[in-house]
Design an enzyme around this catalytic site. Structure first.
Site, PDB file in Angstrom:
ATOM      1  N   ALA A  81      31.428  53.547  45.504  1.00 35.29           N
ATOM      2  CA  ALA A  81      30.641  54.027  46.586  1.00 35.29           C
ATOM      3  C   ALA A  81      31.387  54.645  47.658  1.00 35.29           C
ATOM      4  CB  ALA A  81      29.546  53.103  46.883  1.00 35.29           C
ATOM      5  N   ASP A  82      31.184  55.524  48.166  1.00 34.34           N
ATOM      6  CA  ASP A  82      31.660  55.991  49.292  1.00 34.34           C
ATOM      7  C   ASP A  82      31.014  55.689  50.704  1.00 34.34           C
ATOM      8  OD1 ASP A  82      34.396  58.104  49.109  1.00 34.34           O
ATOM      9  OD2 ASP A  82      32.972  57.740  47.193  1.00 34.34           O
ATOM     10  N   ARG A  83      29.720  55.699  50.436  1.00 28.80           N
ATOM     11  CA  ARG A  83      28.635  55.348  51.339  1.00 28.80           C
ATOM     12  C   ARG A  83      27.292  54.774  50.649  1.00 28.80           C
ATOM     13  NH1 ARG A  83      28.057  57.498  57.115  1.00 28.80           N
ATOM     14  NH2 ARG A  83      30.227  58.450  56.796  1.00 28.80           N
TER      15      ARG A  83
END
Length: 384
Positions: free
Chosen positions: A254-256
């Site tokens: 996940a990046d965010r």
């Protein structure tokens, strides 16, 4: 085609105050570390995707400022604690512009800035500030590896507890391993953990178009560690799940992560979640708590970075049959699409929480309450 230079799973080297970043644009054919001396070098390495993966981005940004700060301090550039503080503040703001979707970068910048602000209240000279910042940045590097190993352990346990078999096959997307972090990895860390304990039957990785982080990087890591594995095109996953009912989980990074569990990750993740739901396969997000952004309530509020059209219409790779000279491999960029075609190239997509089985963090596994469509992440974090 392979270069003669030793392969490595180390993406970031920080030794004796010097920073070297593995140039991942040259992988899997050439292993080359670029020296990073300034915040401009760090910013460029991140923006050009020489270094990538949300945790690694944060660490490279933090350490590029550490080496730049130390160098300027040694040259007598700061005449007071206040001037060092001001340079750090401006530099962190600049570094945050390199990749806007990766929240780890913003989280790291916020933590480092709070540490510096606190020290500034009692600092008597610029060296107090410089030493405080450098120490905090170096600590982040060590903590990331520890956190990743915890993610691997929690995630492997969750998959095995929710699987009918003691040996499982898992599919992953993009690259979430040692090359995307300070070491071990998040989603790929779970696969590593399963393999280490003998519980992994087979790993599958997607190419991850258009930048091919799966075929260039994840495949590189899996081969390097001799993990039983197979590469598939992004468009083959639904057919694979139908044909191979033994795949227990799709595991992604996940990046965010928004407060409700909506998750921004590499483009292609959303469609994997849809096919996982249809085929009754676990869909697991693996991310450190630094990837969670409680200020972003829903995925719709996440800014999605769009990248150049060249990444879609062109491909760069090693020339088949090319002659390796030293550590250089002949490389070529070719055009694969018609000239003049319009291109849409979002770097990420958002997977809604209702398609996600759980979110694995270094502090444990976040699951939904019975009947809930979304995660209550604030409640989970408040109990820690």
């Amino acid at each position: 085609v392979q270069s003669n230079m030793a392969q490595t799973l180390e993406a970031i080297k920080y030794e004796n105050g010097e920073l070297y970043v593995l140039n991942q644009l040259l992988l899997p054919h050439v292993t080359h570390f670029d020296k990073v001396c300034t915040i401009q070098d760090g910013h460029a390495a991140i923006k050009e995707m020489k270094t990538r993966g949300a945790p690694a981005i944060a660490i490279v940004a933090a350490l590029s400022l550490a080496v730049d700060l130390r160098s300027r301090s040694n040259e007598g550039e700061f005449d007071s604690a206040a001037s060092a503080v001001e340079f750090i503040r401006n530099s962190l703001e600049y570094l945050k512009t390199s990749r806007p979707t990766a929240v780890n970068l913003f989280d790291a910048a916020g933590k480092l800035w709070r540490t510096v602000e606190q020290r500034a209240q009692t600092a008597t000279n610029q060296l107090d500030i410089v030493d405080t910042y450098v120490s905090a940045a170096v600590t982040m590097l060590a903590e990331d590896v520890k956190d990743n190993k915890n993610i691997g352990s929690h995630g492997a346990k969750f998959i095995l507890e929710n699987s009918k078999s003691s040996q499982v096959s898992v599919l992953t997307h993009c690259n979430t391993g040692s090359l995307a972090t300070a070491g071990w990895g998040t989603a790929l860390g779970i696969i590593r953990d399963l393999n280490k304990t003998g519980a992994l039957k087979h790993a599958y990785c997607t190419e991850t178009r258009p930048y091919n982080q799966g075929s260039r990087l994840t495949a590189y890591e899996l081969v390097y560690e001799q993990i039983p594995s197979t590469l598939v095109c992004d468009s083959m996953v639904s057919a694979l799940l139908r044909q191979n009912p033994n795949i227990s989980a799709i595991v992604v990074g996940a990046d965010r992560v928004a407060a409700n569990g909506d998750t921004a990750n590499k483009i292609g993740t959303y469609q994997l979640a849809i096919t996982a739901k249809f085929h009754g396969v676990l869909f697991i997000v693996a991310a450190p708590t630094t990837s969670i952004d409680l200020n972003t309530k829903h995925g719709a509020d996440i800014v999605i970075e769009e990248r150049p059209s060249a990444e879609v219409v062109q491909v760069t790779g090693a020339v088949v049959g090319g002659e390796v000279t030293g550590n250089e491999v002949p490389r070529q960029t070719v055009q694969v699409a018609a000239n003049g075609i319009n291109v849409w190239n979002p770097s990420f997509d958002v997977t809604p929480a209702n398609l996600i089985s759980c979110i694995v963090t270094e502090k444990g596994v976040i699951v939904k309450k019975d009947g809930a469509e979304e995660f209550d992440i604030p409640s989970f974090l408040s109990t820690l």
